[in-house]
Scaffold this active site. Structure first.
Site, PDB file in Angstrom:
ATOM      1  N   VAL A  59      37.790  28.368  47.049  1.00 24.56           N
ATOM      2  CA  VAL A  59      39.208  28.023  47.170  1.00 24.56           C
ATOM      3  C   VAL A  59      39.604  27.027  46.081  1.00 24.56           C
ATOM      4  CG1 VAL A  59      40.961  26.985  48.665  1.00 24.56           C
ATOM      5  CG2 VAL A  59      39.321  28.603  49.609  1.00 24.56           C
ATOM      6  N   ALA A  62      40.128  29.098  43.048  1.00 23.97           N
ATOM      7  CA  ALA A  62      41.378  29.863  43.146  1.00 23.97           C
ATOM      8  C   ALA A  62      42.597  28.965  42.955  1.00 23.97           C
ATOM      9  CB  ALA A  62      41.454  30.577  44.503  1.00 23.97           C
ATOM     10  N   GLU A  63      42.588  27.793  43.588  1.00 30.89           N
ATOM     11  CA  GLU A  63      43.737  26.898  43.453  1.00 30.89           C
ATOM     12  C   GLU A  63      43.860  26.361  42.030  1.00 30.89           C
ATOM     13  OE1 GLU A  63      46.098  23.278  45.618  1.00 30.89           O
ATOM     14  OE2 GLU A  63      44.437  24.249  46.652  1.00 30.89           O
ATOM     15  N   SER A  64      42.748  26.092  41.387  1.00 30.78           N
ATOM     16  CA  SER A  64      42.774  25.629  39.999  1.00 30.78           C
ATOM     17  C   SER A  64      43.396  26.675  39.093  1.00 30.78           C
ATOM     18  CB  SER A  64      41.361  25.295  39.523  1.00 30.78           C
ATOM     19  OG  SER A  64      40.798  24.273  40.310  1.00 30.78           O
TER      20      SER A  64
END
Length: 140
Positions: A59, A62-64
């Protein structure tokens, strides 16, 4: 204005210095007008106690990538990006190797960006599917 892939990748990798992205060894490797791709090694640094890739590390990757992808679509001198929601479905485990994360724009509004994010391994097998929403706000 034409998209400059090499400039964008250089900026994303420079922004990552001295951050969680550097700690996780995330490297941005491909970009286009509507997507951004990064890779991250899977090793004990990102394992959970059972020796598998930690879902939180996936996650974070993915958020980065989703956040950096939104930055590519705004004027960073006038606007900022804030992640406001992310969800993840982990469909396969991974012990070692490399994972690749690609964020593709699903909706680009003036104030909200919605990203579809897929994480795959070096063999193209799906590891996680994520969805991320970013709010675009004026820089103060």
């Amino acid at each position: 204005m034409t998209f400059d892939k090499e400039k964008m990748l250089k900026l994303c990798n420079e922004w990552s210095k001295n951050t969680l992205m550097q700690t996780l060894e995330i490297e941005y490797i491909d970009a286009g007008e509507n997507f951004l791709t990064a890779k991250m090694p899977v090793n004990p640094r990102v394992h959970q106690p059972m020796g598998l890739l930690h879902g939180g590390a996936s996650v974070a990757l993915a958020e980065s990538v989703g956040s950096a992808a939104s930055i590519m679509l705004v004027n960073p001198e006038k606007q900022e990006v804030r992640g406001i929601e992310i969800s993840a479905n982990h469909v396969r485990s991974k012990r070692e190797g490399t994972i690749f994360c690609t964020a593709t724009i699903a909706h680009q509004g003036r104030s909200v960006h919605l990203w579809e994010i897929k994480i795959t391994d070096e063999n193209g097998k799906l590891i996680s599917v994520c969805k991320m929403s970013n709010m675009i706000i004026p820089r103060r």
